[in-house]
Design a protein around this motif. Structure first.
Motif, short mmCIF file in Angstrom:
data_model
loop_
_atom_site.label_atom_id
_atom_site.label_comp_id
_atom_site.label_asym_id
_atom_site.label_seq_id
_atom_site.Cartn_x
_atom_site.Cartn_y
_atom_site.Cartn_z
N ASP A 32 14.16 96.50 66.13
CA ASP A 32 15.59 96.69 65.95
C ASP A 32 15.99 98.06 66.50
OD1 ASP A 32 16.39 94.27 64.77
OD2 ASP A 32 15.68 94.91 62.81
N PHE A 33 16.70 98.06 67.62
CA PHE A 33 17.16 99.31 68.22
C PHE A 33 18.50 99.76 67.66
CE2 PHE A 33 13.72 98.52 71.00
CZ PHE A 33 13.39 99.72 71.60
N ILE A 34 19.13 98.91 66.86
CA ILE A 34 20.34 99.32 66.13
C ILE A 34 20.27 98.76 64.71
CG2 ILE A 34 21.86 99.54 68.13
CD1 ILE A 34 23.01 96.77 67.42
N THR A 35 20.99 99.42 63.81
CA THR A 35 21.16 98.91 62.45
C THR A 35 22.64 99.07 62.09
OG1 THR A 35 20.32 99.00 60.19
CG2 THR A 35 20.63 101.11 61.30
N THR A 36 23.04 98.48 60.99
CA THR A 36 24.44 98.62 60.58
C THR A 36 24.53 99.18 59.16
OG1 THR A 36 24.54 96.34 59.75
CG2 THR A 36 25.17 96.70 62.04
N ARG A 37 25.65 99.85 58.88
CA ARG A 37 25.90 100.39 57.55
C ARG A 37 27.31 100.00 57.13
NH1 ARG A 37 24.42 106.29 57.39
NH2 ARG A 37 26.30 106.62 58.61
N ALA A 38 27.43 99.46 55.93
CA ALA A 38 28.75 99.05 55.42
C ALA A 38 29.64 100.26 55.22
CB ALA A 38 28.58 98.29 54.11
N GLN A 59 29.27 89.59 56.88
CA GLN A 59 28.33 89.99 55.82
C GLN A 59 28.82 91.20 55.04
OE1 GLN A 59 25.03 90.28 58.49
NE2 GLN A 59 24.26 88.23 58.03
N ASN A 60 29.58 92.06 55.71
CA ASN A 60 30.02 93.30 55.06
C ASN A 60 31.35 93.18 54.32
OD1 ASN A 60 28.05 95.58 55.53
ND2 ASN A 60 28.20 94.75 57.60
N VAL A 61 31.91 91.95 54.25
CA VAL A 61 33.14 91.76 53.46
C VAL A 61 32.97 90.74 52.34
CG1 VAL A 61 34.62 92.39 55.40
CG2 VAL A 61 34.13 89.97 54.98
N LEU A 62 31.77 90.22 52.20
CA LEU A 62 31.58 89.13 51.23
C LEU A 62 31.84 89.56 49.79
CD1 LEU A 62 28.52 87.21 52.74
CD2 LEU A 62 30.94 86.55 52.77
N GLN A 63 31.76 90.88 49.52
CA GLN A 63 32.08 91.35 48.17
C GLN A 63 33.57 91.17 47.85
OE1 GLN A 63 31.28 93.26 50.72
NE2 GLN A 63 32.05 95.36 50.56
#
Length: 220
Positions: A32-38, A59-63
């Motif tokens: 993984d050359f990139i990752t994501t942060r909420a 995935q980052n709005v499911l809450q």
């Protein structure tokens, strides 16, 4: 003994995706050359239609699903659509790329207002279109992309790229020379063009099709 073809994927592959390459007789490295942060965000009054252009945004709005699910969605990508539907959203329209989604907005939803849920490093294709046409809209950045460069010590024959951010991260620690670069779409290919002309673009913007193009090329 014949030297095996080496393939580097700039994102971790699912087991079945990696197996396609291994079964073709390739040596495979996937990182993984990139990752994501909420990102935290305030939920505004929602417009008529939600827009998503990535699974990461979903995935980052499911809450906030209870509020969001009341609105219909248009989106980019079959996998984005599948994730939305799996979580109970009503998807009115999905297209392979943002440009095609814009054409659908022009022909079917031009009288609507929009809430675009996206990443911080989003492409400006959709926001520019909405502003230019004075369509009521809100843009909410729900995640950020973080580059995680890794030095690859082994010379590879093929490189698999899935985003401009992945290209940027890869080239921070590595040099593209004569490898064939397989790209998920035109925007990713444009990022690779700064470093190489050896580019093949997937016929469909999916990980699986990038892999198919790679296998087809080296098995000629």
């Amino acid at each position: 003994m014949e030297q095996k073809i080496g393939i580097l994927s700039t994102k971790k592959l699912a087991i079945n995706q990696k197996r396609f390459l291994l079964n073709a007789g390739f040596v495979v490295i996937d990182e993984d050359f990139i990752t994501t942060r909420a990102l935290s965000f305030e939920m505004p009054i929602l417009n008529d239609i939600l827009i998503f252009t990535s699974q990461n945004a979903v995935q980052n709005v499911l809450q906030h699903k209870i509020e969001l699910i009341k609105k219909p969605v248009i989106c980019v990508g079959e996998k984005t659509k599948n994730l939305l539907q799996k979580n109970g959203f009503i998807v009115l329209n999905t297209q392979p790329e943002a440009k095609q989604l814009i054409q659908e907005i022009k022909s079917k939803y031009f009288d609507k207002s929009f809430t675009f849920l996206c990443g911080k490093s989003k492409l400006e294709t959709i926001p520019t279109f909405l502003k230019k046409n004075k369509l009521k809209h809100t843009i909410i950045e729900v995640y950020e992309t973080i580059e995680t460069p890794i030095k690859i010590g082994t010379k590879m024959n093929g490189l698999l790229f899935f985003s401009p951010s992945g290209v940027s991260s890869f080239t921070k620690e590595n040099t593209i020379t004569n490898e064939m670069c397989f790209c998920i779409g035109n925007t990713t290919a444009k990022a690779v063009e700064k470093y190489s002309k050896n580019i093949i673009i997937a016929h469909q913007p999916t990980v699986e099709n990038v892999i198919i193009q790679c296998i087809n090329y080296f098995k000629k």
